[in-house]
Scaffold this active site. Structure first.
Site, short mmCIF file in Angstrom:
data_model
loop_
_atom_site.label_atom_id
_atom_site.label_comp_id
_atom_site.label_asym_id
_atom_site.label_seq_id
_atom_site.Cartn_x
_atom_site.Cartn_y
_atom_site.Cartn_z
N CYS A 120 40.04 52.60 37.04
CA CYS A 120 40.80 52.08 38.18
C CYS A 120 42.31 52.23 38.01
CB CYS A 120 40.46 50.61 38.41
SG CYS A 120 38.73 50.31 38.72
N HIS A 262 46.15 46.66 42.17
CA HIS A 262 44.76 47.14 42.20
C HIS A 262 43.92 46.13 42.98
CE1 HIS A 262 40.99 48.77 41.24
NE2 HIS A 262 40.66 47.90 40.31
N ASN A 292 36.58 47.40 46.05
CA ASN A 292 37.28 48.05 44.94
C ASN A 292 36.92 49.54 44.95
OD1 ASN A 292 38.17 49.03 42.49
ND2 ASN A 292 37.36 47.33 41.27
C1 LIG Z 1 32.37 39.45 39.30
C2 LIG Z 1 33.08 38.26 39.90
C3 LIG Z 1 33.21 38.45 41.40
C4 LIG Z 1 32.23 37.03 39.65
O1 LIG Z 1 32.89 35.89 40.18
P1 LIG Z 1 32.98 34.54 39.34
O2 LIG Z 1 33.65 33.54 40.17
O3 LIG Z 1 33.59 34.90 38.01
O4 LIG Z 1 31.48 34.16 39.22
P2 LIG Z 1 30.62 33.89 37.90
O5 LIG Z 1 30.34 35.17 37.19
O6 LIG Z 1 31.27 32.77 37.14
O7 LIG Z 1 29.25 33.38 38.55
C5 LIG Z 1 29.16 32.13 39.22
C6 LIG Z 1 27.75 31.96 39.70
O8 LIG Z 1 27.47 32.85 40.79
C7 LIG Z 1 26.32 33.64 40.51
N1 LIG Z 1 26.52 34.97 41.11
C8 LIG Z 1 27.06 36.09 40.54
N2 LIG Z 1 27.10 37.08 41.43
C9 LIG Z 1 26.58 36.59 42.59
C10 LIG Z 1 26.35 37.14 43.86
N3 LIG Z 1 26.70 38.41 44.17
N4 LIG Z 1 25.83 36.36 44.81
C11 LIG Z 1 25.48 35.08 44.57
N5 LIG Z 1 25.67 34.49 43.38
C12 LIG Z 1 26.21 35.26 42.39
C13 LIG Z 1 26.24 33.68 39.00
O9 LIG Z 1 24.93 33.96 38.56
C14 LIG Z 1 26.70 32.28 38.63
O10 LIG Z 1 25.64 31.41 38.81
P3 LIG Z 1 25.42 30.17 37.80
O11 LIG Z 1 26.65 29.34 37.93
O12 LIG Z 1 24.18 29.54 38.31
O13 LIG Z 1 25.29 30.80 36.44
C15 LIG Z 1 34.48 38.04 39.26
O14 LIG Z 1 34.34 37.57 37.95
C16 LIG Z 1 35.30 39.30 39.25
O15 LIG Z 1 35.70 39.81 40.28
N6 LIG Z 1 35.67 39.80 38.04
C17 LIG Z 1 36.46 41.01 37.91
C18 LIG Z 1 35.56 42.21 38.04
C19 LIG Z 1 36.35 43.47 38.20
O16 LIG Z 1 37.47 43.47 38.61
N7 LIG Z 1 35.71 44.60 37.88
C20 LIG Z 1 36.28 45.88 38.05
C21 LIG Z 1 37.20 46.22 36.96
S1 LIG Z 1 38.32 47.46 37.49
#
Ligand SMILES: CC(C)(COP(=O)(O)OP(=O)(O)OC[C@H]1O[C@@H](n2cnc3c(N)ncnc32)[C@H](O)[C@@H]1OP(=O)(O)O)[C@@H](O)C(=O)NCCC(=O)NCCS
Length: 335
Positions: A120, A262, A292
């Site tokens: 990215c 980004h 993204n």
């Molecule tokens: C991936 C991302 C959206 C997850 O959001 P988050 O707020 O961190 O969520 P968590 O991983 O803590 O998950 C919270 C809960 O939602 C659930 N969950 C995860 N994805 C889900 C989805 N698509 N739909 C519903 N629930 C979901 C998880 O299982 C978790 O459940 P639990 O509390 O029962 O364990 C976030 O961490 C993110 O954007 N990270 C950066 C990723 C990124 O930029 N990647 C590219 C790199 S260039």
């Protein structure tokens, strides 16, 4: 020593819009559950564009549309381009490079052409290289593209990663400045930490692991991500690299007219704006409509803001990125 500037910018996305509701249905077909509300609240994404994978929506075809737009703004012809730097981690083919496919489509046969992979962060890495090559006098007119068709690498059964990504391409014409102009690239900074490789990677398809039927069955040729860990590192490095860009040029945060970060997650963008003490109305956001698009997020968001008249010539603009690797970077320019 010469300086460089961006003389033209362009963007392109596939036609097909996939809303969160439509995506939730697709993910359900692969045995996982998600919904529009969760995706909006946790990421700010409402919809994304997904390539049909037909000829006109391959990575280099999106790159072609973006490049033609950038070249028209820069008022240059294909034969004026002496180098094509294509930032991508989802090439048309591993060999030849996407840059060569684009060169063929453009007819820019005087140009050298190569791909670079900083995930990215790729577009800012591309600007970094282009700026140095123009400074040394090795090249005069460089086409830098950030383009991705990452959808074939998404595991639709993994709801934490497949909700985030979309396809698209952005292009910039980078040229040597004229002696009296104020538009110029002030600086680029890049960094990386390969120790963090396992936060975001594709296990198979390279020399680490070839794609066998068993690997295919386990979907190890698809993206794997530790979202929560990336989130933390991203917020810190984006703030650090924004400050590097501003301080190394002896500007203050208040001098910056626009930040183009980004576009991975609206919450990451808001967190960094807060860390920098910058109001969100100075931050360009398009993650809501495109998700993204990896190396394409910054050039497409920038191109759109220029086309709609939000960003004007003379504005001070900061690009700020992170990506798999992990990689990081920033660029500061007077548009
Ligand atoms: C991936 C991302 C959206 C997850 O959001 P988050 O707020 O961190 O969520 P968590 O991983 O803590 O998950 C919270 C809960 O939602 C659930 N969950 C995860 N994805 C889900 C989805 N698509 N739909 C519903 N629930 C979901 C998880 O299982 C978790 O459940 P639990 O509390 O029962 O364990 C976030 O961490 C993110 O954007 N990270 C950066 C990723 C990124 O930029 N990647 C590219 C790199 S260039």
């Amino acid at each position: 020593m010469h300086h460089s500037w961006i003389s033209g910018i362009g963007s392109a996305h596939p036609k097909g819009i996939v809303t969160n509701e439509e995506l939730a249905k697709k993910i359900a077909q692969h045995g996982a559950e998600t919904n529009d509300q969760w995706i909006r609240e946790r990421t700010g994404i409402c919809e994304r564009r997904i390539s049909s994978l037909k000829e006109d929506e391959r990575n280099s075809s999106l790159g072609l549309r973006a490049s033609l737009e950038a070249m028209e703004m820069a008022n240059i012809q294909p034969q004026d381009i002496d180098l094509i730097l294509y930032a991508t981690c989802s090439p048309d083919t591993l060999v030849p490079s996407t840059a060569c496919w684009l060169q063929k489509k453009l007819g820019a046969l005087q140009a050298g052409a190569l791909d670079l992979n900083a995930a990215c962060s790729g577009f800012v890495y591309g600007l970094h290289l282009a700026d140095q090559m123009i400074k040394t006098g090795a090249h005069k007119t460089i086409l830098v593209i950030g383009g991705e068709v990452l959808s074939p690498y998404l595991n639709w059964g993994d709801r934490t990663s497949s909700i985030l990504f979309g396809d698209g391409a952005g292009a910039a014409v980078v040229q040597r400045t004229h002696s009296d102009q104020s538009s110029r690239l002030f600086s680029t900074h890049v960094g990386s930490d390969g120790n963090l490789w396992d936060l975001f990677y594709i296990p198979a398809g390279g020399s680490n692991q070839e794609v066998t039927p068993e690997v295919y069955e386990r979907q190890e040729h698809k993206m794997k991500m530790k979202g929560r860990e990336i989130f933390k590192v991203a917020c810190n490095t984006l703030a650090t690299y924004a400050k590097k860009a501003i301080e190394s040029n002896e500007f203050s945060v208040e001098d910056v007219d626009w930040i183009v970060p980004h576009q991975a997650n609206l919450r990451i963008i808001e967190n960094v704006a807060k860390k920098l003490n910058v109001p969100m109305d100075k931050v360009i956001v398009n993650v809501d409509r495109f998700g993204n698009t990896s190396a394409a997020t910054v050039p497409t968001a920038f191109a759109e803001a220029v086309k709609t008249g939000k960003i004007k010539r003379g504005d001070l603009v900061l690009f700020d990125v992170f990506g798999a690797g992990l990689t990081y970077g920033s660029a500061l320019l007077r548009w």
